[in-house]
Motif scaffolding. Structure first.
Motif, PDB file in Angstrom:
ATOM      1  N   TRP A 110       0.870  -1.005  -0.087  1.00 28.36           N
ATOM      2  CA  TRP A 110       0.174   0.118   0.187  1.00 28.36           C
ATOM      3  C   TRP A 110       0.947   1.013  -0.022  1.00 28.36           C
ATOM      4  CZ3 TRP A 110      -0.407   3.811   4.009  1.00 28.36           C
ATOM      5  CH2 TRP A 110      -0.713   4.783   3.606  1.00 28.36           C
ATOM      6  N   PRO A 119      -3.771   7.136  -6.755  1.00 25.14           N
ATOM      7  CA  PRO A 119      -4.705   6.864  -7.215  1.00 25.14           C
ATOM      8  C   PRO A 119      -5.092   8.928  -7.792  1.00 25.14           C
ATOM      9  CG  PRO A 119      -5.594   6.271  -4.887  1.00 25.14           C
ATOM     10  CD  PRO A 119      -3.741   6.298  -5.222  1.00 25.14           C
ATOM     11  N   SER A 121      -7.707  10.467  -7.387  1.00 28.02           N
ATOM     12  CA  SER A 121      -8.253  10.750  -6.461  1.00 28.02           C
ATOM     13  C   SER A 121      -8.020  11.384  -5.064  1.00 28.02           C
ATOM     14  CB  SER A 121      -9.244   9.885  -5.463  1.00 28.02           C
ATOM     15  OG  SER A 121      -8.598   9.009  -5.264  1.00 28.02           O
ATOM     16  N   VAL A 123      -6.974  10.236  -1.889  1.00 31.98           N
ATOM     17  CA  VAL A 123      -7.539   9.558  -1.030  1.00 31.98           C
ATOM     18  C   VAL A 123      -6.908   8.317  -1.253  1.00 31.98           C
ATOM     19  CG1 VAL A 123     -10.143   8.535  -0.821  1.00 31.98           C
ATOM     20  CG2 VAL A 123     -10.239   9.698  -1.690  1.00 31.98           C
ATOM     21  N   ALA A 125      -7.101   5.664   0.996  1.00 30.20           N
ATOM     22  CA  ALA A 125      -8.453   4.628   0.746  1.00 30.20           C
ATOM     23  C   ALA A 125      -8.035   4.258  -0.782  1.00 30.20           C
ATOM     24  CB  ALA A 125      -9.537   4.901   1.282  1.00 30.20           C
ATOM     25  N   ASP A 126      -8.737   4.392  -1.382  1.00 26.80           N
ATOM     26  CA  ASP A 126      -7.868   3.880  -2.497  1.00 26.80           C
ATOM     27  C   ASP A 126      -7.115   3.242  -3.994  1.00 26.80           C
ATOM     28  OD1 ASP A 126     -10.900   5.592  -3.102  1.00 26.80           O
ATOM     29  OD2 ASP A 126     -10.501   7.611  -3.952  1.00 26.80           O
ATOM     30  N   ASP A 129      -5.678  -2.329  -1.388  1.00 20.85           N
ATOM     31  CA  ASP A 129      -6.054  -3.965  -1.943  1.00 20.85           C
ATOM     32  C   ASP A 129      -7.179  -5.080  -1.491  1.00 20.85           C
ATOM     33  OD1 ASP A 129      -6.577  -5.539  -3.923  1.00 20.85           O
ATOM     34  OD2 ASP A 129      -4.493  -6.165  -4.416  1.00 20.85           O
ATOM     35  N   THR A 135      -7.074  -4.713   5.492  1.00 15.75           N
ATOM     36  CA  THR A 135      -7.537  -3.496   5.510  1.00 15.75           C
ATOM     37  C   THR A 135      -7.920  -3.192   6.797  1.00 15.75           C
ATOM     38  OG1 THR A 135      -8.456  -3.547   3.236  1.00 15.75           O
ATOM     39  CG2 THR A 135      -9.664  -1.959   4.929  1.00 15.75           C
ATOM     40  N   GLU A 151      -9.746   6.878   4.199  1.00 12.74           N
ATOM     41  CA  GLU A 151     -10.644   8.062   3.155  1.00 12.74           C
ATOM     42  C   GLU A 151     -10.430   9.134   3.278  1.00 12.74           C
ATOM     43  OE1 GLU A 151     -12.576   3.838   3.764  1.00 12.74           O
ATOM     44  OE2 GLU A 151     -11.775   5.425   5.106  1.00 12.74           O
ATOM     45  N   CYS A 155      -2.854  11.099  -0.346  1.00 13.67           N
ATOM     46  CA  CYS A 155      -1.294  10.339  -0.616  1.00 13.67           C
ATOM     47  C   CYS A 155      -0.471  11.599  -0.938  1.00 13.67           C
ATOM     48  CB  CYS A 155      -2.044   9.453  -1.519  1.00 13.67           C
ATOM     49  SG  CYS A 155      -3.548   7.988  -1.921  1.00 13.67           S
TER      50      CYS A 155
END
Length: 413
Positions: A110, A119, A121, A123, A125-126, A129, A135, A151, A155
């Motif tokens: 991650w 990502p 976004s 974000v 959380a995006d 995996d 998680t 969330e 990043c």
């Protein structure tokens, strides 16, 4: 109060200390106003039952480049350079080696995605995996690291800190809070238990209204937390609106510490660690017998920390004890009793733990670090672009703001 100081510094935490040290060294009359009855801000060492515990920051992160390491040496405080027990699971209780390997690999993957292929976004959380199956564990780590769920984490912001960190963590046996407090220069006038009520910018001098009266100064350094700057406990002038908007994009996460005292004969070994439940995002992280003291530090982040404010400390202690009982057996219940706990979210002059950038808003740190008309200067961990959330980032931000004050005052009659 000091009559017409050159500079007023709001806040006697690490950032305020850094600012005051730089300003008084340059010969400026400096007044530091602090709402709490002590210096240190979010660095707070307590002595309870013969034990020394840090209710706020406790580790000198990136200790090999952390300026507090140098300052500690200068004032005769020893820095303990032993490696942390973090990452270990005492006796593999509740977290088998193969599970830890899988969970750590999921975290590494991650982190790599956040840093190299984030990502669109922004974000955090995006970048998860779900196939990794860890998680909840990653959410727990996010709570410890950032004080909030993935969330709500940028990043870009997370990657900036991760890239700058050396992952070397040292401690001070006498307490990080005690170190920060000892570093406040004697030449500065420090007024404790003196909350600021309002700021005025209309006159030739900046007016700072406090519970003890109004003081005027040539320059102002603001080191309050982002939650205070964005809130209404102080009446801020409308000229601060851009900085207050930036602060709203850099909210404080939720982190609290509970300390349990160990009594009698119990199966707890010095300098060991374990996660209460790696599949529970609100789990506690337990550091056992730090420096050999008969205590267990329960560190809570995100949902676990918010539950302390919502349900109370008694419930939090009971939940922490239950987690330890599930791991060590019911016999240890008689060996544990609540000792002391932090309450950062409900400390009015602070309002939380440390800042994180909301997705898409990591650049708010640069906005927050800007000065206003070369009269007002902002500092605090949230203004640091890589060492935010740390006491050394706060210190460096205060030093930076003080240098800006000195440059501005040299140019202004």
């Amino acid at each position: 109060m000091m009559e017409e100081p050159d500079v007023v510094v709001i806040g006697a935490g690490a950032a305020g200390t850094g600012a005051a040290r730089t300003l008084v060294k340059a010969g400026l009359k400096t007044l530091v106003l602090e709402a709490l009855s002590r210096t240190g801000g979010r660095a707070s060492t307590a002595k309870v039952g013969g034990n020394v515990v840090d209710l706020g920051c406790g580790w000198l992160h990136s200790g090999d480049r952390n300026p507090w390491t140098r300052i500690a040496g200068e004032i005769g405080i020893t820095v303990d350079r032993q490696p942390s027990a973090w990452g270990g699971q005492f006796r593999d209780l509740g977290f088998a080696p193969h599970e830890r390997d899988a969970a750590h690999l999921a975290f590494e993957r991650w982190t790599e995605r956040v840093s190299t292929t984030p990502p669109p976004s922004d974000v955090a959380a995006d970048a998860l995996d779900p196939a990794d199956g860890w998680t909840s564990y990653l959410q727990a780590l996010s709570g410890y690291i950032s004080g909030d769920e993935l969330e709500r984490i940028s990043c870009k912001d997370y990657a900036a800190y991760n890239e700058a960190s050396t992952s070397i963590n040292w401690r001070v046996q006498t307490g990080y809070g005690a170190l920060v407090g000892a570093a406040m220069p004697a030449e500065a006038m420090v007024k404790l238990s003196t909350p600021v009520e309002a700021i005025g910018l209309d006159g030739h001098r900046i007016e700072v209204k406090t519970s003890a009266g109004t003081v005027r100064a040539r320059a102002l350094t603001v080191t309050v937390s982002t939650n205070v700057l964005a809130g209404d406990t102080i009446r801020w002038p409308s000229a601060f609106d851009a900085w207050r908007a930036a602060a709203m994009r850099l909210p404080l996460g939720a982190n609290e510490k509970l300390f349990l005292e160990i009594t009698g004969q119990a199966p707890f070994e010095d300098e060991t660690h374990l996660i209460g439940d790696p599949r529970d995002a609100s789990t506690g992280s337990y550091y056992i017998r730090p420096f050999g003291q008969p205590v267990i530090e329960c560190y809570l982040g995100g949902a676990g920390a918010r539950a302390v404010a919502e349900k109370g400390q008694e419930d939090a202690f009971a939940r922490a004890t239950d987690q330890l009982v599930r791991l060590f057996g019911s016999d240890i219940r008689r060996n544990l009793r609540p000792l002391v706990a932090s309450d950062w979210s409900r400390t009015v002059s602070i309002g939380g733990a440390y800042s994180h950038a909301l997705p898409g808003h990591s650049d708010a740190r640069l906005t927050l670090a800007g000065s206003l008309d070369q009269r007002v200067f902002f500092a605090g961990e949230a203004t640091h672009t890589t060492d935010f959330s740390t006491a050394h980032g706060a210190l460096q931000s205060g030093e930076r703001a003080a240098r800006e004050v000195l440059a501005a005052l040299q140019e202004t009659p």
